[in-house]
Design a protein around this motif. Structure first.
Motif, mmCIF file in Angstrom:
data_model
loop_
_atom_site.group_PDB
_atom_site.id
_atom_site.type_symbol
_atom_site.label_atom_id
_atom_site.label_comp_id
_atom_site.label_asym_id
_atom_site.label_seq_id
_atom_site.Cartn_x
_atom_site.Cartn_y
_atom_site.Cartn_z
ATOM 1 N N MET A 259 -14.624 13.415 40.217
ATOM 2 C CA MET A 259 -16.073 13.348 40.464
ATOM 3 C C MET A 259 -16.768 14.654 40.080
ATOM 4 S SD MET A 259 -17.953 12.231 43.986
ATOM 5 C CE MET A 259 -19.673 11.851 44.069
ATOM 6 N N ASN A 260 -16.087 15.803 40.326
ATOM 7 C CA ASN A 260 -16.730 17.065 40.000
ATOM 8 C C ASN A 260 -16.793 17.326 38.498
ATOM 9 O OD1 ASN A 260 -14.133 17.900 39.354
ATOM 10 N ND2 ASN A 260 -13.826 18.992 41.290
ATOM 11 N N GLU A 261 -16.221 16.396 37.691
ATOM 12 C CA GLU A 261 -16.392 16.505 36.242
ATOM 13 C C GLU A 261 -17.860 16.427 35.869
ATOM 14 O OE1 GLU A 261 -14.075 13.497 34.400
ATOM 15 O OE2 GLU A 261 -12.143 14.396 34.940
ATOM 16 N N ALA A 262 -18.650 15.689 36.655
ATOM 17 C CA ALA A 262 -20.088 15.590 36.394
ATOM 18 C C ALA A 262 -20.738 16.961 36.498
ATOM 19 C CB ALA A 262 -20.740 14.616 37.379
ATOM 20 N N PHE A 263 -20.317 17.735 37.483
ATOM 21 C CA PHE A 263 -20.860 19.085 37.651
ATOM 22 C C PHE A 263 -20.460 19.961 36.474
ATOM 23 C CE2 PHE A 263 -20.318 23.485 39.043
ATOM 24 C CZ PHE A 263 -21.579 23.768 39.555
ATOM 25 N N GLU A 264 -19.205 19.901 36.089
ATOM 26 C CA GLU A 264 -18.730 20.754 35.002
ATOM 27 C C GLU A 264 -19.381 20.383 33.670
ATOM 28 O OE1 GLU A 264 -14.542 20.300 35.318
ATOM 29 O OE2 GLU A 264 -14.381 21.644 37.059
ATOM 30 N N ARG A 265 -19.604 19.085 33.436
ATOM 31 C CA ARG A 265 -20.288 18.663 32.210
ATOM 32 C C ARG A 265 -21.722 19.175 32.189
ATOM 33 N NH1 ARG A 265 -17.741 13.649 33.124
ATOM 34 N NH2 ARG A 265 -19.699 12.828 33.975
ATOM 35 N N ALA A 266 -22.397 19.085 33.328
ATOM 36 C CA ALA A 266 -23.787 19.535 33.397
ATOM 37 C C ALA A 266 -23.888 21.028 33.127
ATOM 38 C CB ALA A 266 -24.384 19.200 34.768
ATOM 39 N N MET A 267 -22.974 21.803 33.680
ATOM 40 C CA MET A 267 -23.025 23.248 33.474
ATOM 41 C C MET A 267 -22.643 23.611 32.039
ATOM 42 S SD MET A 267 -24.303 24.472 36.140
ATOM 43 C CE MET A 267 -24.236 26.120 35.435
ATOM 44 N N ALA A 268 -21.723 22.856 31.447
ATOM 45 C CA ALA A 268 -21.339 23.129 30.055
ATOM 46 C C ALA A 268 -22.506 22.885 29.109
ATOM 47 C CB ALA A 268 -20.142 22.266 29.654
ATOM 48 N N ALA A 269 -23.377 21.948 29.463
ATOM 49 C CA ALA A 269 -24.520 21.621 28.611
ATOM 50 C C ALA A 269 -25.730 22.523 28.857
ATOM 51 C CB ALA A 269 -24.928 20.167 28.837
ATOM 52 N N PHE A 270 -25.681 23.318 29.911
ATOM 53 C CA PHE A 270 -26.835 24.127 30.299
ATOM 54 C C PHE A 270 -26.970 25.361 29.403
ATOM 55 C CE2 PHE A 270 -28.439 27.342 33.630
ATOM 56 C CZ PHE A 270 -29.745 27.218 33.180
ATOM 57 N N GLU A 271 -28.127 25.508 28.804
ATOM 58 C CA GLU A 271 -28.436 26.684 27.985
ATOM 59 C C GLU A 271 -29.777 27.244 28.450
ATOM 60 O OE1 GLU A 271 -28.346 25.846 23.820
ATOM 61 O OE2 GLU A 271 -26.317 25.015 23.874
ATOM 62 N N PRO A 272 -29.772 28.325 29.211
ATOM 63 C CA PRO A 272 -31.047 28.894 29.684
ATOM 64 C C PRO A 272 -31.877 29.404 28.518
ATOM 65 C CG PRO A 272 -29.219 30.368 30.192
ATOM 66 C CD PRO A 272 -28.611 29.102 29.684
ATOM 67 N N ALA A 273 -33.195 29.378 28.713
ATOM 68 C CA ALA A 273 -34.094 29.828 27.648
ATOM 69 C C ALA A 273 -33.946 31.324 27.399
ATOM 70 C CB ALA A 273 -35.537 29.482 28.017
ATOM 71 N N HIS A 274 -33.661 32.075 28.475
ATOM 72 C CA HIS A 274 -33.580 33.529 28.341
ATOM 73 C C HIS A 274 -32.488 34.070 29.263
ATOM 74 C CE1 HIS A 274 -37.515 33.388 26.338
ATOM 75 N NE2 HIS A 274 -37.934 32.649 27.349
ATOM 76 N N LEU A 275 -31.901 35.159 28.877
ATOM 77 C CA LEU A 275 -31.039 35.954 29.737
ATOM 78 C C LEU A 275 -31.688 37.335 29.865
ATOM 79 C CD1 LEU A 275 -27.498 34.994 28.363
ATOM 80 C CD2 LEU A 275 -28.522 34.268 30.534
ATOM 81 N N PRO A 276 -31.570 37.996 31.031
ATOM 82 C CA PRO A 276 -30.819 37.587 32.210
ATOM 83 C C PRO A 276 -31.433 36.357 32.886
ATOM 84 C CG PRO A 276 -32.169 39.488 32.722
ATOM 85 C CD PRO A 276 -32.289 39.278 31.246
ATOM 86 N N LEU A 277 -30.592 35.698 33.685
ATOM 87 C CA LEU A 277 -30.968 34.463 34.353
ATOM 88 C C LEU A 277 -30.983 34.679 35.864
ATOM 89 C CD1 LEU A 277 -31.362 31.297 34.322
ATOM 90 C CD2 LEU A 277 -28.856 31.168 34.526
ATOM 91 N N ALA A 278 -32.071 34.263 36.509
ATOM 92 C CA ALA A 278 -32.108 34.243 37.967
ATOM 93 C C ALA A 278 -31.672 32.875 38.455
ATOM 94 C CB ALA A 278 -33.509 34.565 38.470
ATOM 95 N N VAL A 279 -31.068 32.849 39.630
ATOM 96 C CA VAL A 279 -30.713 31.588 40.281
ATOM 97 C C VAL A 279 -31.363 31.592 41.659
ATOM 98 C CG1 VAL A 279 -28.864 30.163 41.236
ATOM 99 C CG2 VAL A 279 -28.533 31.334 39.047
ATOM 100 N N GLY A 280 -32.151 30.562 41.948
ATOM 101 C CA GLY A 280 -32.718 30.429 43.283
ATOM 102 C C GLY A 280 -31.595 30.134 44.263
ATOM 103 N N PHE A 281 -31.360 31.057 45.197
ATOM 104 C CA PHE A 281 -30.157 30.985 46.029
ATOM 105 C C PHE A 281 -30.531 30.946 47.502
ATOM 106 C CE2 PHE A 281 -26.259 33.392 47.692
ATOM 107 C CZ PHE A 281 -25.522 32.234 47.817
ATOM 108 N N SER A 282 -30.343 29.775 48.127
ATOM 109 C CA SER A 282 -30.637 29.616 49.552
ATOM 110 C C SER A 282 -29.401 29.811 50.419
ATOM 111 C CB SER A 282 -31.198 28.222 49.811
ATOM 112 O OG SER A 282 -30.195 27.235 49.576
#
Length: 325
Positions: free
Chosen positions: A1-24
């Motif tokens: 099931m967590n393959e869905a997470f890994e596929r989504a992250m593999a496809a993610f390309e941020p527009a700019h680096l450095p990248l912030a992550v909203g972290f709660s």
């Protein structure tokens, strides 16, 4: 099931680096932060918003600091007053405060340099909840389009790479990498509509329509595409009727196109979203405006739409009598 997470992250390309992550500190943002830190080591920073709404808020901050230390990610904390005004939605007030805080942190000095992109941990269940909330409020296409995977707000590129990933898959991935997360106690408070949807409707949908996340996402995509086309048409029509819009130019359009261009004008020029009732009343006044002496003065959003000469103007205050014609 967590393959869905890994596929989504593999496809993610941020527009700019450095990248912030909203972290709660919750499961979704913890998984997103860990995956981003692994993908772009040394180029990720965590943004934590201290809302000050719960007694546990200080504990949330300490937890986030500990996780960031473990991941080797710098943490920036911004404290806000997210209390809502009478008649305002507490969820909407907290959301506005959160995005304003993200923009403020992006503008602040960072050890990694200027931040222009932020990733948020909204996932497939959040997207379904947003759609159901919009339906319950009788929303139009903008509401039915739910959350975009990429948007611009306050000068930031906002990314939501996990919109196709169920919340359960994210937690399964987290357990696999042995990372802790915290559960926000307010998520169980069924005074909030979103929490009732999560506790009651999503399990019922899971039992009756196991593929609902996929099919709802397809409908959301259709709504988003239709809204994009309406936005393009509204921009063309506004170019033709002018800004501020000429009354005669508006009257040459169909009622549906009048509504579309007026929504676009009010939002783009003034950040104002009229209610359905306010817009209908404005359209009725436009139809009745056949003489030079016809007066238009209607409350729309937080201000008023006035007729001045042959055009409509929006004010967040009532202009002086000398200015009105």
């Amino acid at each position: 099931m967590n393959e869905a997470f890994e596929r989504a992250m593999a496809a993610f390309e941020p527009a700019h680096l450095p990248l912030a992550v909203g972290f709660s500190g919750g499961a979704d943002s913890t998984a997103l932060l860990a995956a981003c830190a692994s993908a772009w080591p040394g180029q990720v920073i965590a943004f934590h918003v201290h809302h000050g709404l719960q007694a546990a808020a200080d504990d949330f901050e300490r937890h986030c600091a500990a996780v960031c230390e473990c991941l080797g990610v710098p943490l920036l904390v911004h404290r806000v007053d997210a209390r809502h005004a009478p008649g305002d939605s507490p969820e909407d007030a907290a959301r506005r405060a959160r995005y304003e805080a993200f923009a403020a942190m992006a503008r602040s000095d960072s050890t990694l340099g200027t931040v222009r992109s932020i990733a948020l941990g909204h996932h497939a269940d959040d997207q379904v909840e947003t759609l159901l909330l919009a339906l319950s409020r009788g929303a139009g296409l903008p509401g039915l389009a739910a959350m975009p995977a990429h948007a611009r707000r306050h000068g930031l590129d906002i990314h939501r790479p996990l919109l196709g990933v169920p919340g359960a898959a994210i937690r399964e991935w987290l357990r696999g990498v042995d990372l802790p997360w915290i559960e926000d106690p307010s998520n169980g408070d069924e005074r909030y509509t979103r929490n009732r949807i999560r506790a009651v409707l999503l399990p019922a949908l899971e039992r009756s329509f196991p593929q609902f996340r996929t099919t709802f996402a397809r409908s959301i995509g259709h709504a988003a595409q239709a809204q994009q086309l309406l936005g393009e048409l509204a921009a063309q029509d506004l170019g033709a009727v002018g800004d501020p819009p000429r009354i005669a130019g508006l009257q040459a359009l169909s009622r549906a196109r009048q509504a579309n261009v007026l929504r676009h004008w009010l939002m783009q020029a003034h950040g104002c979203a009229p209610s359905a009732a306010q817009l209908e009343q404005l359209l009725d006044q436009l139809r009745a405006c056949t003489t030079r002496g016809h007066r238009i003065h209607l409350k729309v959003g937080s201000g008023h739409v006035e007729r001045q000469g042959d055009r409509l103007h929006w004010y967040n205050f009532r202009p002086s009598p000398k200015a009105s014609r």
